[in-house]
Design a protein around this motif. Structure first.
Motif, short mmCIF file in Angstrom:
data_model
loop_
_atom_site.label_atom_id
_atom_site.label_comp_id
_atom_site.label_asym_id
_atom_site.label_seq_id
_atom_site.Cartn_x
_atom_site.Cartn_y
_atom_site.Cartn_z
N ARG A 21 0.84 -1.21 0.00
CA ARG A 21 0.00 0.00 0.00
C ARG A 21 0.87 1.25 0.00
O ARG A 21 0.53 2.26 -0.62
N LEU A 22 1.99 1.20 0.72
CA LEU A 22 2.88 2.38 0.77
C LEU A 22 3.58 2.59 -0.56
O LEU A 22 3.76 3.73 -1.01
N VAL A 23 4.00 1.49 -1.20
CA VAL A 23 4.71 1.61 -2.48
C VAL A 23 3.73 2.07 -3.57
O VAL A 23 4.03 2.99 -4.33
N ALA A 24 2.56 1.44 -3.61
CA ALA A 24 1.56 1.78 -4.64
C ALA A 24 0.68 2.92 -4.14
O ALA A 24 -0.55 2.81 -4.12
N GLU A 25 1.32 4.00 -3.77
CA GLU A 25 0.58 5.14 -3.23
C GLU A 25 -0.33 5.71 -4.31
O GLU A 25 0.15 6.12 -5.37
N PRO A 26 -1.64 5.75 -4.08
CA PRO A 26 -2.55 6.26 -5.12
C PRO A 26 -2.50 7.78 -5.18
O PRO A 26 -2.02 8.44 -4.25
N GLU A 27 -3.03 8.30 -6.28
CA GLU A 27 -3.12 9.76 -6.33
C GLU A 27 -4.24 10.20 -5.40
O GLU A 27 -5.19 9.46 -5.15
N PRO A 28 -4.15 11.41 -4.85
CA PRO A 28 -5.22 11.87 -3.96
C PRO A 28 -6.54 11.98 -4.71
O PRO A 28 -6.57 12.38 -5.88
N ALA A 29 -7.61 11.54 -4.04
CA ALA A 29 -8.93 11.57 -4.68
C ALA A 29 -9.33 12.98 -5.05
O ALA A 29 -9.91 13.23 -6.10
N LEU A 30 -9.02 13.89 -4.18
CA LEU A 30 -9.35 15.29 -4.44
C LEU A 30 -8.07 16.09 -4.26
O LEU A 30 -7.56 16.23 -3.15
N ALA A 31 -7.53 16.58 -5.35
CA ALA A 31 -6.31 17.37 -5.26
C ALA A 31 -6.70 18.82 -4.93
O ALA A 31 -7.70 19.04 -4.28
N ASP A 32 -5.96 19.73 -5.39
CA ASP A 32 -6.22 21.13 -5.06
C ASP A 32 -6.43 21.91 -6.35
O ASP A 32 -5.60 22.73 -6.73
N PRO A 33 -7.55 21.58 -7.06
CA PRO A 33 -7.71 22.21 -8.38
C PRO A 33 -8.03 23.70 -8.25
O PRO A 33 -8.71 24.11 -7.30
#
Lengths: 58, 230
Positions: A21-33
């Motif tokens: 889970r740490l290696v395959a860190e997903p992109e944040p669901a809600l970034a800072d658009p």
């Protein structure tokens, strides 16, 4: 390298899953658009402003 | 193994590698491990930083200390590699570990690690470039100077999908993912692949916005090196 000499090899599926889970860190669901910010107040002032003065009729 | 301790130790280790790349003292993995409050989390951190622990040796030709080799080997003994990955996370971990083991074998002259399955199993179709580029970002440790292999070949064959992905992350202001993808972009640039995005301009845009997370700063340091070497 004294610290890890006492660590024995282990097969810990939970730890390996944790590492995965740490290696395959997903992109944040809600970034800072950047959000659109229409200058509503400016448009309102433009609409409510008095018309351009005209030359008085002679 | 505590995940937050592991992530914190990985940030510490990445900071040490970054310091070495900037001309400071060696990352000294054995000394790093001795400094960890929880050795298990420290070994997990070595696995998490992965192939990047060898960057000073790749980029600056610094000699690899036998104690550093011992630490990396111990990290693989402590948490065994995934031999038959099933989930996406396991597939990412398998390639991440492969890159670490391959670089270690290259530096020590040992037998190279077995290559995991087809990289399209972890990356998916490039037509779905949003998901594809996120998977590419997760494998950013494979994009190091002189990198070759099946994943590099697949990514190099899809420059448009990669550029779409990195532009999307910049528009989302997700600069952590953007820094990982920029690493790939700069690797392709160094390899002479024509790109519709200027990697130097991209780096200049991301660097002041990425924050202070050492692993992401390490991504950008690698990217900067790749651009400088192109």
């Amino acid at each position: 390298m004294a610290a890890h000499t006492g660590i024995r090899p282990v097969v810990a599926p939970a730890d390996i899953a944790q590492l995965g889970r740490l290696v395959a860190e997903p992109e944040p669901a809600l970034a800072d658009p950047p959000l659109p910010e229409p200058n509503a107040a400016g448009i309102l002032l433009l609409l409510l402003s008095p018309p351009t003065p005209k030359e008085p009729r002679k | 193994m505590d995940a937050s301790s592991c992530a914190r130790d990985a940030a510490h280790l990445a900071g040490r590698v970054l310091g070495a790349l900037r001309g400071g003292s060696d990352a000294d993995l054995a000394d790093f491990l001795d400094s960890c409050a929880d050795p298990a989390a420290g070994l997990g951190a070595v696995r998490l930083v992965g192939a990047d622990v060898f960057l000073p040796h790749l980029v600056l030709n610094r000699p690899l200390d036998a104690r550093d080799v011992d630490v990396v080997v111990a990290s693989f003994e402590f948490l065994s590699s995934v031999t038959a990955p099933v989930t996406t996370e396991q597939r990412v971990l398998a390639w991440h570990d492969w890159s670490t083991a391959r670089l270690l074998a290259g530096l020590t002259g040992d037998v190279p690690a077995a290559t995991p399955e087809d990289p399209t199993a972890v990356l998916g179709p490039a037509e779905d470039w949003q998901r594809w580029s996120v998977a590419v970002a997760q494998l950013s440790s494979l994009a190091h100077p002189g990198a070759t292999g099946p994943v590099v070949d697949v990514v190099a064959a899809q420059p448009l999908a990669l550029c779409r992905g990195v532009v999307r992350t910049v528009l989302r202001r997700d600069f952590a993912t953007a820094s990982r993808l920029t690493r790939w972009l700069c690797l392709l640039h160094a390899a002479g692949v024509r790109l519709p995005v200027d990697p130097v301009l991209l780096l200049g845009h991301i660097e002041p916005r990425v924050g202070a997370e050492p692993r992401r700063l390490l991504d950008l340091a690698v990217a900067r090196h790749l651009v400088g070497a192109a």
